[in-house]
Design a protein around this motif. Sequence first.
Motif, PDB file in Angstrom:
ATOM      1  N   ARG A  71      53.327  54.985  46.174  1.00  0.00           N
ATOM      2  CA  ARG A  71      53.627  56.308  44.622  1.00  0.00           C
ATOM      3  C   ARG A  71      54.817  57.192  45.007  1.00  0.00           C
ATOM      4  O   ARG A  71      55.387  56.913  44.065  1.00  0.00           O
ATOM      5  N   ALA A  72      54.817  57.403  45.570  1.00  0.00           N
ATOM      6  CA  ALA A  72      55.582  58.799  46.132  1.00  0.00           C
ATOM      7  C   ALA A  72      56.684  58.731  46.588  1.00  0.00           C
ATOM      8  O   ALA A  72      58.138  58.927  45.625  1.00  0.00           O
ATOM      9  N   ASP A 131      41.047  54.254  53.956  1.00  0.00           N
ATOM     10  CA  ASP A 131      41.847  55.761  54.111  1.00  0.00           C
ATOM     11  C   ASP A 131      43.248  55.277  54.179  1.00  0.00           C
ATOM     12  O   ASP A 131      44.242  56.119  53.750  1.00  0.00           O
ATOM     13  N   ARG A 133      48.672  53.248  49.554  1.00  0.00           N
ATOM     14  CA  ARG A 133      48.770  53.942  47.934  1.00  0.00           C
ATOM     15  C   ARG A 133      50.025  54.878  47.874  1.00  0.00           C
ATOM     16  O   ARG A 133      51.040  55.206  46.887  1.00  0.00           O
ATOM     17  N   ASN A 134      49.944  55.650  48.320  1.00  0.00           N
ATOM     18  CA  ASN A 134      50.172  57.441  47.976  1.00  0.00           C
ATOM     19  C   ASN A 134      51.848  57.313  48.881  1.00  0.00           C
ATOM     20  O   ASN A 134      53.024  57.685  47.878  1.00  0.00           O
ATOM     21  N   VAL A 135      52.341  56.705  49.896  1.00  0.00           N
ATOM     22  CA  VAL A 135      52.948  56.523  49.909  1.00  0.00           C
ATOM     23  C   VAL A 135      54.716  55.320  49.028  1.00  0.00           C
ATOM     24  O   VAL A 135      55.456  55.857  48.792  1.00  0.00           O
ATOM     25  N   ARG A 166      44.674  54.249  51.588  1.00  0.00           N
ATOM     26  CA  ARG A 166      44.850  55.560  49.987  1.00  0.00           C
ATOM     27  C   ARG A 166      45.774  56.272  50.221  1.00  0.00           C
ATOM     28  O   ARG A 166      46.411  55.985  49.998  1.00  0.00           O
ATOM     29  N   ARG A 167      46.745  55.927  52.266  1.00  0.00           N
ATOM     30  CA  ARG A 167      47.478  56.173  52.346  1.00  0.00           C
ATOM     31  C   ARG A 167      49.014  55.654  51.898  1.00  0.00           C
ATOM     32  O   ARG A 167      50.075  56.307  51.552  1.00  0.00           O
ATOM     33  N   THR A 204      49.199  49.848  41.377  1.00  0.00           N
ATOM     34  CA  THR A 204      50.623  50.822  41.895  1.00  0.00           C
ATOM     35  C   THR A 204      51.833  49.610  40.983  1.00  0.00           C
ATOM     36  O   THR A 204      52.541  50.453  41.178  1.00  0.00           O
TER      37      THR A 204
END
Length: 361
Positions: free
Chosen positions: A83-84, A73, A79-81, A76-77, A108
């Motif tokens: 990318r965003a 997790d 990776r999201n930051v 994943r978190r 990424t």
Amino acid sequence: MHVGFFSGDITRSGGTENVSVMIANRLVAHDGYEVSFVSLFEERPEPFFAINSKIRRFALYPTAVHGIRHYADTCRRLRNVIRAHRIDVLVDIDGILDMYSLPIRRGTGVKVISWEHFNYHQNPDVPYRKITRRWAARSADAIVTLTQADKKLYEEHLRIRRRIYAIPNPMRVPPTGGDYDLDSRMIVSAGRLTYQKGFDLLIDVASEVLPAHPDWQWVVLGDGEDREALERKTIDEGLEGRLIFRGRVTDMDEYYRHASMFVLTSRFEGLPMVLLEAKAHRIPIIGFDCETGPSDIVTDGVNGYLIPCFDTERMSMSVEELITNPRKRSDMASHALDDAERFDMDTIIRSWIQVLNEVTQ
């Protein structure tokens, strides 16, 4: 270029957070750089060290967590930051964080710099630092150590596939100048109250020195999990009111300005910010000559004393010598800045910009 500094918790008051904020604040002032801090979590609403208002902060979790217990997790978190917010380079300000950043490079395209703040041989808190160091040697886009000695250790023990650099911590210029306080009767030490910093050994030294000098006081700045045990030992040694654990303070410069000397009893270090701060305030330094760090800042017998590791008797003698010899203290203070240019912020920022440019080419 968007540079993210990845931290466990950037609101903390440690030396790692201090130097990371210093570098980030200076980097964001350069054209072409967007800078952010990414933390696993933030325990305090405001950081201990002031962060430039242009720098954004992101936390992967809203409350304190052990990331390794939520490994997938956490990756994943992160990776999201990445990318965003389109982060181009992620600087892991603690090598243990490589375990989260290195797996997401492929998905990424982020470049990862592993920044070593201890040294190759030390694995404080978690034994799997050994694993992340080997992983960084294979997969990180760059490794940054604080000293040439530690860079050499990496090169001798690991097969480095990418670039490795040695960039020291910067020495912060005090907000106000002033002459060395030769009349001071205060010894200062500072750091997180943990096994690494050796404050149990400091109490042993203080118990040998302070009883013979009732007009002197020893102040320790900082907090940590060992505080209760250290204060209990202080009382047992009869040093209550003489050796004072002040806790976290926001005005460290005030203590440095009025210090007679600074004493470091660490068992190991990277390149201790507290010694650079003491040096900047032109204070004589006495410290254990641990594997990396103190010998880069202190020239033995010139601006302080380097003591064989954990020889508390020898350290006690050196503290005693400076207490009783104000002329020696004054002479050492006058040489404190002899080699200060090595820690100049402009030079260090240029080195960091070189690293960032090379990993993104």
